[in-house]
Motif scaffolding. Structure first.
Motif, PDB file in Angstrom:
ATOM      1  N   GLN A  80      -8.674  25.551  31.947  1.00 38.83           N
ATOM      2  CA  GLN A  80      -9.530  25.057  33.019  1.00 38.83           C
ATOM      3  C   GLN A  80     -10.141  23.695  32.671  1.00 38.83           C
ATOM      4  OE1 GLN A  80      -9.820  26.476  36.029  1.00 38.83           O
ATOM      5  NE2 GLN A  80      -8.289  27.941  35.287  1.00 38.83           N
ATOM      6  N   LYS A  81     -10.559  23.538  31.420  1.00 39.02           N
ATOM      7  CA  LYS A  81     -11.147  22.267  31.006  1.00 39.02           C
ATOM      8  C   LYS A  81     -10.116  21.142  31.055  1.00 39.02           C
ATOM      9  CE  LYS A  81     -14.590  24.370  27.925  1.00 39.02           C
ATOM     10  NZ  LYS A  81     -15.013  24.544  26.511  1.00 39.02           N
ATOM     11  N   ILE A  82      -8.902  21.431  30.645  1.00 37.07           N
ATOM     12  CA  ILE A  82      -7.853  20.394  30.656  1.00 37.07           C
ATOM     13  C   ILE A  82      -7.533  19.970  32.081  1.00 37.07           C
ATOM     14  CG2 ILE A  82      -5.391  20.019  30.211  1.00 37.07           C
ATOM     15  CD1 ILE A  82      -5.737  21.647  27.652  1.00 37.07           C
ATOM     16  N   ILE A  83      -7.541  20.934  33.006  1.00 34.57           N
ATOM     17  CA  ILE A  83      -7.254  20.600  34.410  1.00 34.57           C
ATOM     18  C   ILE A  83      -8.375  19.769  35.007  1.00 34.57           C
ATOM     19  CG2 ILE A  83      -6.967  21.579  36.716  1.00 34.57           C
ATOM     20  CD1 ILE A  83      -5.529  23.937  35.413  1.00 34.57           C
ATOM     21  N   LEU A  84      -9.637  20.130  34.698  1.00 36.34           N
ATOM     22  CA  LEU A  84     -10.779  19.465  35.320  1.00 36.34           C
ATOM     23  C   LEU A  84     -11.174  18.177  34.592  1.00 36.34           C
ATOM     24  CD1 LEU A  84     -12.964  22.618  36.110  1.00 36.34           C
ATOM     25  CD2 LEU A  84     -11.497  21.314  37.680  1.00 36.34           C
ATOM     26  N   VAL A  85     -11.534  18.298  33.322  1.00 33.33           N
ATOM     27  CA  VAL A  85     -11.993  17.130  32.559  1.00 33.33           C
ATOM     28  C   VAL A  85     -11.343  17.170  31.168  1.00 33.33           C
ATOM     29  CG1 VAL A  85     -13.962  15.783  31.768  1.00 33.33           C
ATOM     30  CG2 VAL A  85     -14.210  17.283  33.757  1.00 33.33           C
ATOM     31  N   PRO A  86     -10.128  16.699  31.038  1.00 39.35           N
ATOM     32  CA  PRO A  86      -9.454  16.751  29.732  1.00 39.35           C
ATOM     33  C   PRO A  86     -10.083  15.794  28.727  1.00 39.35           C
ATOM     34  CG  PRO A  86      -8.129  15.516  31.297  1.00 39.35           C
ATOM     35  CD  PRO A  86      -9.280  16.088  32.072  1.00 39.35           C
ATOM     36  N   SER A  87     -10.093  16.226  27.469  1.00 38.86           N
ATOM     37  CA  SER A  87     -10.590  15.373  26.396  1.00 38.86           C
ATOM     38  C   SER A  87      -9.822  15.703  25.121  1.00 38.86           C
ATOM     39  CB  SER A  87     -12.095  15.586  26.178  1.00 38.86           C
ATOM     40  OG  SER A  87     -12.333  16.896  25.691  1.00 38.86           O
ATOM     41  N   LYS A  88     -10.000  14.851  24.117  1.00 37.74           N
ATOM     42  CA  LYS A  88      -9.318  15.107  22.844  1.00 37.74           C
ATOM     43  C   LYS A  88      -9.803  16.398  22.203  1.00 37.74           C
ATOM     44  CE  LYS A  88      -7.998  10.413  21.501  1.00 37.74           C
ATOM     45  NZ  LYS A  88      -8.125   9.346  20.469  1.00 37.74           N
ATOM     46  N   LYS A  89     -11.054  16.773  22.448  1.00 39.38           N
ATOM     47  CA  LYS A  89     -11.575  18.012  21.887  1.00 39.38           C
ATOM     48  C   LYS A  89     -10.769  19.207  22.382  1.00 39.38           C
ATOM     49  CE  LYS A  89     -15.786  20.779  21.498  1.00 39.38           C
ATOM     50  NZ  LYS A  89     -17.211  20.916  21.897  1.00 39.38           N
ATOM     51  N   SER A 105       2.520  25.028  26.312  1.00 38.74           N
ATOM     52  CA  SER A 105       2.378  24.611  27.711  1.00 38.74           C
ATOM     53  C   SER A 105       1.082  23.842  27.933  1.00 38.74           C
ATOM     54  CB  SER A 105       2.421  25.836  28.631  1.00 38.74           C
ATOM     55  OG  SER A 105       3.641  26.528  28.508  1.00 38.74           O
ATOM     56  N   LEU A 106       0.003  24.253  27.241  1.00 38.44           N
ATOM     57  CA  LEU A 106      -1.270  23.554  27.392  1.00 38.44           C
ATOM     58  C   LEU A 106      -1.212  22.149  26.786  1.00 38.44           C
ATOM     59  CD1 LEU A 106      -3.949  26.325  26.739  1.00 38.44           C
ATOM     60  CD2 LEU A 106      -3.256  25.301  28.905  1.00 38.44           C
ATOM     61  N   VAL A 107      -0.478  21.996  25.697  1.00 43.38           N
ATOM     62  CA  VAL A 107      -0.301  20.650  25.135  1.00 43.38           C
ATOM     63  C   VAL A 107       0.442  19.775  26.132  1.00 43.38           C
ATOM     64  CG1 VAL A 107       0.812  19.322  23.304  1.00 43.38           C
ATOM     65  CG2 VAL A 107      -0.384  21.437  22.742  1.00 43.38           C
ATOM     66  N   ASP A 108       1.489  20.322  26.757  1.00 45.17           N
ATOM     67  CA  ASP A 108       2.219  19.570  27.785  1.00 45.17           C
ATOM     68  C   ASP A 108       1.323  19.263  28.979  1.00 45.17           C
ATOM     69  OD1 ASP A 108       4.459  19.707  26.183  1.00 45.17           O
ATOM     70  OD2 ASP A 108       5.307  21.445  27.217  1.00 45.17           O
ATOM     71  N   LEU A 109       0.486  20.260  29.362  1.00 44.73           N
ATOM     72  CA  LEU A 109      -0.434  20.043  30.483  1.00 44.73           C
ATOM     73  C   LEU A 109      -1.428  18.940  30.157  1.00 44.73           C
ATOM     74  CD1 LEU A 109      -1.599  20.893  33.233  1.00 44.73           C
ATOM     75  CD2 LEU A 109      -2.973  22.615  32.008  1.00 44.73           C
ATOM     76  N   TYR A 110      -1.950  18.936  28.942  1.00 46.77           N
ATOM     77  CA  TYR A 110      -2.886  17.885  28.528  1.00 46.77           C
ATOM     78  C   TYR A 110      -2.223  16.513  28.605  1.00 46.77           C
ATOM     79  CZ  TYR A 110      -5.760  14.970  25.495  1.00 46.77           C
ATOM     80  OH  TYR A 110      -6.521  13.934  24.982  1.00 46.77           O
ATOM     81  N   THR A 163      -8.651  21.828  20.043  1.00 45.61           N
ATOM     82  CA  THR A 163      -8.878  23.276  20.124  1.00 45.61           C
ATOM     83  C   THR A 163      -7.572  24.019  20.344  1.00 45.61           C
ATOM     84  OG1 THR A 163     -11.109  22.936  21.003  1.00 45.61           O
ATOM     85  CG2 THR A 163     -10.109  25.091  21.350  1.00 45.61           C
ATOM     86  N   VAL A 164      -6.754  23.508  21.255  1.00 46.32           N
ATOM     87  CA  VAL A 164      -5.469  24.154  21.543  1.00 46.32           C
ATOM     88  C   VAL A 164      -4.560  24.122  20.319  1.00 46.32           C
ATOM     89  CG1 VAL A 164      -3.359  23.998  22.930  1.00 46.32           C
ATOM     90  CG2 VAL A 164      -5.588  23.722  24.012  1.00 46.32           C
ATOM     91  N   LEU A 165      -4.518  22.989  19.633  1.00 43.54           N
ATOM     92  CA  LEU A 165      -3.679  22.896  18.431  1.00 43.54           C
ATOM     93  C   LEU A 165      -4.181  23.832  17.335  1.00 43.54           C
ATOM     94  CD1 LEU A 165      -3.040  19.038  18.271  1.00 43.54           C
ATOM     95  CD2 LEU A 165      -1.472  20.827  19.028  1.00 43.54           C
ATOM     96  N   ASN A 166      -5.508  23.995  17.226  1.00 47.17           N
ATOM     97  CA  ASN A 166      -6.050  24.941  16.247  1.00 47.17           C
ATOM     98  C   ASN A 166      -5.651  26.372  16.606  1.00 47.17           C
ATOM     99  OD1 ASN A 166      -7.955  25.953  14.118  1.00 47.17           O
ATOM    100  ND2 ASN A 166      -9.000  26.746  15.924  1.00 47.17           N
ATOM    101  N   LEU A 167      -5.722  26.715  17.893  1.00 48.52           N
ATOM    102  CA  LEU A 167      -5.316  28.056  18.317  1.00 48.52           C
ATOM    103  C   LEU A 167      -3.829  28.284  18.072  1.00 48.52           C
ATOM    104  CD1 LEU A 167      -7.321  28.418  21.654  1.00 48.52           C
ATOM    105  CD2 LEU A 167      -7.788  29.519  19.465  1.00 48.52           C
ATOM    106  N   LYS A 168      -3.048  27.245  18.244  1.00 48.38           N
ATOM    107  CA  LYS A 168      -1.611  27.366  17.953  1.00 48.38           C
ATOM    108  C   LYS A 168      -1.389  27.668  16.477  1.00 48.38           C
ATOM    109  CE  LYS A 168       2.775  25.007  18.770  1.00 48.38           C
ATOM    110  NZ  LYS A 168       3.429  23.780  19.308  1.00 48.38           N
ATOM    111  N   SER A 169      -2.173  27.022  15.623  1.00 44.67           N
ATOM    112  CA  SER A 169      -2.074  27.276  14.193  1.00 44.67           C
ATOM    113  C   SER A 169      -2.503  28.705  13.860  1.00 44.67           C
ATOM    114  CB  SER A 169      -2.940  26.277  13.428  1.00 44.67           C
ATOM    115  OG  SER A 169      -2.985  26.582  12.054  1.00 44.67           O
ATOM    116  N   GLN A 170      -3.581  29.201  14.506  1.00 41.93           N
ATOM    117  CA  GLN A 170      -4.033  30.566  14.257  1.00 41.93           C
ATOM    118  C   GLN A 170      -3.011  31.585  14.736  1.00 41.93           C
ATOM    119  OE1 GLN A 170      -6.790  30.975  12.404  1.00 41.93           O
ATOM    120  NE2 GLN A 170      -6.834  28.739  12.416  1.00 41.93           N
ATOM    121  N   LEU A 171      -2.340  31.293  15.840  1.00 42.19           N
ATOM    122  CA  LEU A 171      -1.307  32.202  16.333  1.00 42.19           C
ATOM    123  C   LEU A 171      -0.104  32.228  15.399  1.00 42.19           C
ATOM    124  CD1 LEU A 171      -1.503  31.399  20.140  1.00 42.19           C
ATOM    125  CD2 LEU A 171      -1.922  33.624  19.090  1.00 42.19           C
TER     126      LEU A 171
END
Length: 376
Positions: A207-216, A284-289, A220-228
């Motif tokens: 939701q944040k990426i769709i509305l107001v994307p930022s590097k943060k 997919s979220l990285v691509d969306l960003y 966060t998404v890349l960190n979650l990818k690492s945790q997964l």
């Protein structure tokens, strides 16, 4: 039984010196002092205690062979502890090395006397740091006991302890292998809240990426990818471990116990599907960003292009008249036929402003008819 040798190490277990003798046990300097817990029970009897030392614990186990025992030892900072366990429970030095070197992948091994050595990883999710912490749980089964070893004082097995206390379910009526299964089942149950926490974070970041994307959001998404990815390295060996347990014959794996381990196996398959789906979602979220940031940049470039398009003809006009080529030489009075006679017209300046305003209006109207403002 090989003689056990110990050596203290000021580094983490996995950083111990390469080439060490197999079966050499390294007790980490940062290890906790051991605490000894014992739960002894039968269908009609129950007792639970934290004992002050190992001698009292093993004495209770040996003097009550008619009961089933859960021997729970938390913390390893005692150079004599592993030697005592090897002597009293018949544990191999290489298996105790795996206990101390507590980043083992989930696995199962057969031990002496048709018993099992099982390694699982207990998961904890930190909301504050948004990362995954895992602690090794080492389980040894015996004819009338289950021995668990872990490096931390806290674990996820309190619900199982409460079930034994109140006599809820069938755990008091089953052999010790059922208690080992119950431990694995509780450990796996705690994987699902971890997956739920990661899923909620992914939904929020989407939701944040769709509305107001930022590097943060990207970090966060890349960190979650690492945790997964870390979680996947844990869940897949859990599947292999349970599959190996299901293939074991009696007396290692009683036939009536296999239905329970099949249920745990189904849970692991479900977890693997969730991990893979969430991992795809992070990609997919990285691509969306990337796409969202690209669209935002395109919108910015579109606005800048429209502004430039409006000011280009205006800049041309003011630049042209900024050359000040006079129509008449002020010193000689000579008239030049190709000069700028309008420089000296009384209403030249307001006429030029009106002309420029009209030009801007026509350009804005043209952009509007083309629908450029509606797409902004």
């Amino acid at each position: 039984m090989p003689k056990l040798k110990f050596q203290s190490d000021h580094h983490k277990i996995f950083s111990r010196k390469a080439g060490s003798k197999p079966g050499m046990l390294f007790v980490p300097a940062e290890a906790f002092a051991p605490r000894y817990f014992l739960i002894s029970f039968s269908e009609q009897h129950f007792e639970e205690a934290e004992l002050p030392d190992y001698e009292q614990l093993i004495n209770k186990v040996k003097t009550q062979p008619e009961l089933r025992h859960w021997v729970d030892i938390r913390g390893y900072k005692d150079d004599t502890l592993m030697g005592k366990l090897a002597s009293d429970f018949g544990l191999h030095a290489l298996q105790l090395e795996d206990v101390l070197n507590d980043y083992q992948r989930p696995k199962v091994e057969e031990t002496e006397g048709n018993n099992l050595f099982i390694v699982s990883r207990m998961l904890r999710w930190s909301d504050a740091q948004q990362n995954l912490n895992d602690v090794q749980l080492s389980i040894f089964t015996g004819p009338n006991y289950v021995l668990t070893l872990q490096s931390d004082y806290e674990d996820c097995l309190d619900s199982l302890r409460e079930r034994i206390r109140v006599g809820k379910g069938i755990i008091r009526h089953r052999p010790t292998m059922y208690m080992a299964y119950a431990m694995l089942d509780v450990v796996l149950d705690y994987y699902f809240p971890v997956m739920a926490a990661i899923s909620n974070l992914l939904d929020e970041e989407e939701q944040k990426i769709i509305l107001v994307p930022s590097k943060k959001n990207l970090f966060t998404v890349l960190n979650l990818k690492s945790q997964l990815a870390k979680l996947r390295r844990i869940v897949w060996p859990e599947r292999d471990k349970l599959n190996e347990l299901l293939r074991m014959d009696e007396p290692l794996m009683p036939e009536e116990m296999k239905v329970y381990f099949r249920d745990a196996y189904d849970h692991v398959i479900q977890l693997i599907d969730l991990v893979d789906n969430h991992k795809e979602m992070t990609s997919s979220l990285v691509d969306l960003y990337t796409s969202t940031m690209g669209n935002r940049m395109n919108e910015i470039m579109k606005v800048l292009t429209m502004i430039s398009t409006i000011f280009i003809p205006l800049s041309f006009i003011v630049g042209l008249y900024g050359m000040n080529f006079s129509h008449q030489n002020p010193e000689t009075g000579k008239v030049y036929p190709f000069g700028m006679p309008e420089l000296y017209q009384p209403y030249a300046y307001p006429i030029l402003l009106v002309l420029m305003l009209l030009l801007v209006t026509l350009q804005v109207y043209f952009f509007y008819r083309k629908g450029w403002f509606r797409s902004m």
